[in-house]
Design a protein around this motif. Sequence first.
Motif, PDB file in Angstrom:
ATOM      1  N   LEU A   1       0.828  -1.213   0.000  1.00  0.00           N
ATOM      2  CA  LEU A   1       0.000   0.000   0.000  1.00  0.00           C
ATOM      3  C   LEU A   1       0.863   1.263   0.000  1.00  0.00           C
ATOM      4  N   ALA A   2       2.010   1.224   0.640  1.00  0.00           N
ATOM      5  CA  ALA A   2       2.893   2.391   0.649  1.00  0.00           C
ATOM      6  C   ALA A   2       3.416   2.705  -0.742  1.00  0.00           C
ATOM      7  N   MET A   3       3.421   1.704  -1.601  1.00  0.00           N
ATOM      8  CA  MET A   3       3.844   1.917  -2.986  1.00  0.00           C
ATOM      9  C   MET A   3       2.657   2.279  -3.878  1.00  0.00           C
ATOM     10  N   ARG A   4       1.470   1.815  -3.507  1.00  0.00           N
ATOM     11  CA  ARG A   4       0.294   1.985  -4.363  1.00  0.00           C
ATOM     12  C   ARG A   4      -0.488   3.262  -4.069  1.00  0.00           C
ATOM     13  N   TYR A   5      -0.563   3.660  -2.820  1.00  0.00           N
ATOM     14  CA  TYR A   5      -1.494   4.714  -2.406  1.00  0.00           C
ATOM     15  C   TYR A   5      -1.125   6.055  -3.048  1.00  0.00           C
ATOM     16  N   ALA A   6      -2.133   6.805  -3.430  1.00  0.00           N
ATOM     17  CA  ALA A   6      -1.939   8.076  -4.120  1.00  0.00           C
ATOM     18  C   ALA A   6      -1.120   9.044  -3.269  1.00  0.00           C
ATOM     19  N   PRO A   7      -0.030   9.606  -3.817  1.00  0.00           N
ATOM     20  CA  PRO A   7       0.823  10.511  -3.017  1.00  0.00           C
ATOM     21  C   PRO A   7       0.231  11.904  -2.834  1.00  0.00           C
ATOM     22  N   ASP A   8      -0.858  12.236  -3.563  1.00  0.00           N
ATOM     23  CA  ASP A   8      -1.460  13.562  -3.392  1.00  0.00           C
ATOM     24  C   ASP A   8      -2.525  13.573  -2.309  1.00  0.00           C
ATOM     25  N   GLN A   9      -2.652  12.452  -1.572  1.00  0.00           N
ATOM     26  CA  GLN A   9      -3.636  12.372  -0.499  1.00  0.00           C
ATOM     27  C   GLN A   9      -2.946  12.523   0.864  1.00  0.00           C
ATOM     28  N   PRO A  10      -3.601  13.207   1.816  1.00  0.00           N
ATOM     29  CA  PRO A  10      -2.996  13.405   3.138  1.00  0.00           C
ATOM     30  C   PRO A  10      -3.163  12.166   4.016  1.00  0.00           C
ATOM     31  N   VAL A  11      -2.450  12.157   5.116  1.00  0.00           N
ATOM     32  CA  VAL A  11      -2.578  11.061   6.087  1.00  0.00           C
ATOM     33  C   VAL A  11      -3.915  11.181   6.816  1.00  0.00           C
TER      34      VAL A  11
ATOM     35  N   TYR B   1      -8.549   9.251   9.717  1.00  0.00           N
ATOM     36  CA  TYR B   1      -7.585   8.783   8.734  1.00  0.00           C
ATOM     37  C   TYR B   1      -8.157   8.905   7.328  1.00  0.00           C
ATOM     38  N   ASN B   2      -7.336   9.349   6.413  1.00  0.00           N
ATOM     39  CA  ASN B   2      -7.751   9.419   5.021  1.00  0.00           C
ATOM     40  C   ASN B   2      -7.835   8.020   4.413  1.00  0.00           C
ATOM     41  N   SER B   3      -8.938   7.715   3.750  1.00  0.00           N
ATOM     42  CA  SER B   3      -9.091   6.465   3.024  1.00  0.00           C
ATOM     43  C   SER B   3      -9.617   6.729   1.626  1.00  0.00           C
ATOM     44  N   GLY B   4      -9.319   7.926   1.119  1.00  0.00           N
ATOM     45  CA  GLY B   4      -9.828   8.326  -0.186  1.00  0.00           C
ATOM     46  C   GLY B   4      -8.829   8.108  -1.292  1.00  0.00           C
ATOM     47  N   ASN B   5      -8.299   6.890  -1.387  1.00  0.00           N
ATOM     48  CA  ASN B   5      -7.394   6.586  -2.490  1.00  0.00           C
ATOM     49  C   ASN B   5      -8.115   6.896  -3.802  1.00  0.00           C
ATOM     50  N   THR B   6      -7.545   7.776  -4.605  1.00  0.00           N
ATOM     51  CA  THR B   6      -8.268   8.324  -5.753  1.00  0.00           C
ATOM     52  C   THR B   6      -8.262   7.407  -6.962  1.00  0.00           C
TER      53      THR B   6
ATOM     54  N   ASP C   1      -7.685   1.623   3.042  1.00  0.00           N
ATOM     55  CA  ASP C   1      -7.144   2.504   4.072  1.00  0.00           C
ATOM     56  C   ASP C   1      -5.695   2.827   3.726  1.00  0.00           C
ATOM     57  N   ASN C   2      -5.227   3.992   4.217  1.00  0.00           N
ATOM     58  CA  ASN C   2      -3.847   4.353   3.892  1.00  0.00           C
ATOM     59  C   ASN C   2      -2.872   3.531   4.737  1.00  0.00           C
ATOM     60  N   PRO C   3      -1.676   3.319   4.246  1.00  0.00           N
ATOM     61  CA  PRO C   3      -0.728   2.405   4.921  1.00  0.00           C
ATOM     62  C   PRO C   3      -0.324   2.864   6.311  1.00  0.00           C
ATOM     63  N   PHE C   4      -0.235   4.172   6.536  1.00  0.00           N
ATOM     64  CA  PHE C   4       0.131   4.657   7.868  1.00  0.00           C
ATOM     65  C   PHE C   4      -0.949   4.303   8.882  1.00  0.00           C
ATOM     66  N   ALA C   5      -2.206   4.402   8.469  1.00  0.00           N
ATOM     67  CA  ALA C   5      -3.315   4.075   9.367  1.00  0.00           C
ATOM     68  C   ALA C   5      -3.286   2.598   9.746  1.00  0.00           C
ATOM     69  N   ILE C   6      -3.072   1.732   8.778  1.00  0.00           N
ATOM     70  CA  ILE C   6      -3.065   0.299   9.059  1.00  0.00           C
ATOM     71  C   ILE C   6      -1.880  -0.070   9.946  1.00  0.00           C
ATOM     72  N   ALA C   7      -0.696   0.495   9.637  1.00  0.00           N
ATOM     73  CA  ALA C   7       0.482   0.202  10.449  1.00  0.00           C
ATOM     74  C   ALA C   7       0.331   0.709  11.871  1.00  0.00           C
TER      75      ALA C   7
ATOM     76  N   ASN D   1       0.057  -1.031 -13.622  1.00  0.00           N
ATOM     77  CA  ASN D   1      -1.325  -1.284 -14.012  1.00  0.00           C
ATOM     78  C   ASN D   1      -2.127  -0.012 -14.266  1.00  0.00           C
ATOM     79  N   GLY D   2      -1.635   1.124 -13.742  1.00  0.00           N
ATOM     80  CA  GLY D   2      -2.339   2.381 -13.958  1.00  0.00           C
ATOM     81  C   GLY D   2      -3.313   2.751 -12.872  1.00  0.00           C
ATOM     82  N   ASP D   3      -3.652   1.813 -11.970  1.00  0.00           N
ATOM     83  CA  ASP D   3      -4.612   2.126 -10.906  1.00  0.00           C
ATOM     84  C   ASP D   3      -3.910   2.286  -9.568  1.00  0.00           C
TER      85      ASP D   3
END
Length: 1019
Positions: free
Chosen positions: A387-397, A404-409, A415-421, A890-892
Amino acid sequence: MQKTNPNKFLNISTFLSCMLFAMFTYAQTTVTGKVVDEQTEPLLGVTVLIKGSSGATTTDIDGNYSISVANPDSATIIYSYVGYATMEVPVNNQSVINVTLKEDLALLDQIVVVGYGGVKKSDITGSVSSVSSKELSAFPVLDAAQALQGRAAGVVVQSNNGGEPGAPISIQIRGNTSINASSAPLIVVDGFMGATMPQASDIESMEILKDASATAIYGSRGSNGVVLVTTKKGRNGKLVVEYNTNYSIQNTANELDLLNADQFAAYQTQIRANNGNTTAYPQGPANTDWQDLIYTTGSTKTHQFSFSGGSDKINFYASANYFDQEGIVINSDFERITFLSNVDAQVNDKLKLGLNLFGSLGTKNGISTQSTGLGGIGGGGDDVISLAMRYAPDQPVFNDDGTYNSGNTVGDLVDNPFAIASERIDETKEDNFRGNFYANYEIINGLEFKTTLGLSSETLKRGTFSPSILEVTAGAVNGRAAITNARERSILNENYLTYKRDIGKGKLTLLGGISYQKTTTEAFSAAGNDFLSDSFSFYNLGSANILLPASSAKSVTEIQSQFGRANFDWDDKYLFTATVRRDGASNFAKNEKYAIFPSAAIGWKVSNEDFLKDVNAISNLKLRASYGVTGNPSIAAYQSLAEYASLYASSNGETVSAATPDQPANPDLKWESSYQTNLGLDLGLLKNRFILSLDYYNIDTKDIILPNNGIPEYFGYLNDGILTNLGEVNNKGFELALTSRNINNENFSWTTNFNISFNKNKVVALINDADVFADGTPSYFSHDQSTILRVGEEVGLFWGYDYAGVYQGGALPAGTATLAGGVAGDPLFRDIDNSGDITEDDRTTIGNPNPDYTFGFTNNFSYKDFDLSIFFQGSQGGDIFNLTNVQLANGDANTTVDNFNNAWTPTNTNTNVPRVGNNSNREISSRFVEDGSYIRLKNVALGYNVPSELLSKFRLERLRLSVSAQNLLTITDYSGLDPEASYFGGGSVNNAKRNTIRGFDFGNYPTSRTVTFSLNATF
């Protein structure tokens, strides 16, 4: 008043001066002499040292030396030279001392543990590698098995999850000897089979038994090799107290170069354009580096106290170890305390008793990695690393409201990787205890009886909890929790006789005995969803509004054995070893509960023949040959029996429990058996300055257990595969181990150890010789077949499309096609069936995860009180399937900078990277297969031994300080985090103990780069 006589004082002064002069001239004596070998040849460079002082010299080309000796009445001179036994000679007021040094046979005469006894290294007829305590303790490790990596030829060691604290270790000896069964060796610690490995600092020696001659004494459990561990014991003399401590600083050895927020927005906009959407991607408000957020600086702390000593009647050794590792990913750690004690008592001339005790308490706090995408979490949404590699970098923690932000665009909603960890709890507690008692009684001269009684108990509890604050992972069910408990107890009793007798020029040793081991395993698990509060984690399942079905299980296995071995040595030239073991196991079918595993080996000490005795260049030459049969337990309890499965059914409109036939019985199911041939050579040159060992082996593993899916469905079994002995695998290879003592003089020494192993694996037979497919990818990838077993090929080849580059538009190149709807910029694949379309029929073998060879290379230097060790380890060949790149291409999801910059565009057509947003849909193809070869600087260590004259003030016998670095440098072309990839989570099952899923890389815990500071003190 009496007058003083000046002449009297003059006489006294003269007398005292003469006496002092005489004493001085007497105390300073020059000793000269000559040092030769047993053939009276002079030795150049022999170190001549005055014991207890700094006075030293070396011999010249003629073997002559001269040295000044203080206190010649009590002084001792030490003579040392590489390849020769060190010699101490009292001066006794001599002025000329000539010395003859004898060849050092210590390496050949040391006793090597081989199972139920020991054999002189020079008398071994099988293939055995030894690893010393010093090598095992070169740097701090949780599991001593980790320290084996690169140390012994033919032994491949790998963590099952990179640098994860507490991750299990996988060991393979001489390749994959099975398909579905484990290829892990049998671990024997102080005679207890199946024991937990102790701490490296408590190990005296470790032997790896590799061929059938060495392992057949363990019969049905010897086909994968045997690792024999001997822990430290006390010695006669004063009490010795030792303290060892290490502190390590750890960081990630590598990170992927991913897009930042601006680059990501451009990337997603380009994907939209390629798919006909002219609306720009709406960039988010943040620029988050998710890798930096989850990675942290880790540390490892170890402390060990030990004390040992003894007398003629009793010896003892006891230690306590503390290991604490903070992982390089936030909220991952491991802590363990271990205790070990050995007591040996010589009751009288006939009877000796001993007791070995071992205990450990460990706690692991883990994070979710290597997700399968199953277990109620779609799209791998609980895997922190991927998830740390996949999650959109323009989204906040965090969102504006603090949640916690879970709005992967793009892609899956996760859920974002920081939240899960940070929020998910995964705790494992493990307790181990082992006690082993022995009594050894000498019945008559040469005949001894030994009995052992051992008990081991291992308890494991794992609890996981995903709180409702994790909106996607657990929010919909208002929190989810699960707990699993498992306990395994094993009791072992062995009784055997050992008889030794000289017969003329020969020496005969006979061994015979019986063994019984019973193992009981119990487990239960429970889970629940929908909790009123997140406060109780998994410790209050009763508060769950939805309790999921609980499960429990119990199994018992028993093994009864008879074993024997004969060793015969004639005239210290001709060696013979014969071994046999008969095992009976409860987990096999009634018609095949017993099997016999024999082996035989011969050895010839050629260097002891008259025609070689005068060849000074050859110190040792021995030829070895062996053949034998060993087994693999292969199956769990009850798998040969007919089984029923529980399920839910409907009766009168209500849900009720029911049972249905699951699988039929196979009364003829038996062990997988390995038929092994080994040819070896041991060579020592130039007074053992160079020691070489060569081995060639061939292993045919037959009767491999596979599920036969030929049962008609109308028979009504849920599992249509009955376990059958119908497979065969061959492994053949070559091993080389070399030790070179390059330099050894007064102040400087340099030794080199090198080993290399070649192994070739081949599937010989399968059920009806039909291909067998398996999957090593997460469940949300596009294919369910990614590996293949095929007769004539190696085990676990990658299976998929053969990538042929980028389609440039227009006519398709001959023999290629695209996936349906392909346009310019999309990937091309080889059209295997020449149909003009890429379909499932176009899949083929696309890679081989099995390395061509592995190696280890160590150089040890010492200069006065300093020493330096440099250890390289590596692997050549062996492909890696980079599933991470499949996801990132994959583009997503986010992607790498290289993938974005090099992607095909109408103005960038000279590239092998398809356009972004292409139609590949996570395809399994050779595009993502990479060469996994690497060379790694595994350890470099600089040590300093504080001089003894400084230690006496603090009543210390020894004080050593050292600094070392692990995984400092890796040379590889692999683009992923680490070429030592080990993704075992694919296909909805844990494949860690199987051989068909190898070489995949996805969501692995990263390997750490470590700097370690160490102190060793002996009192």
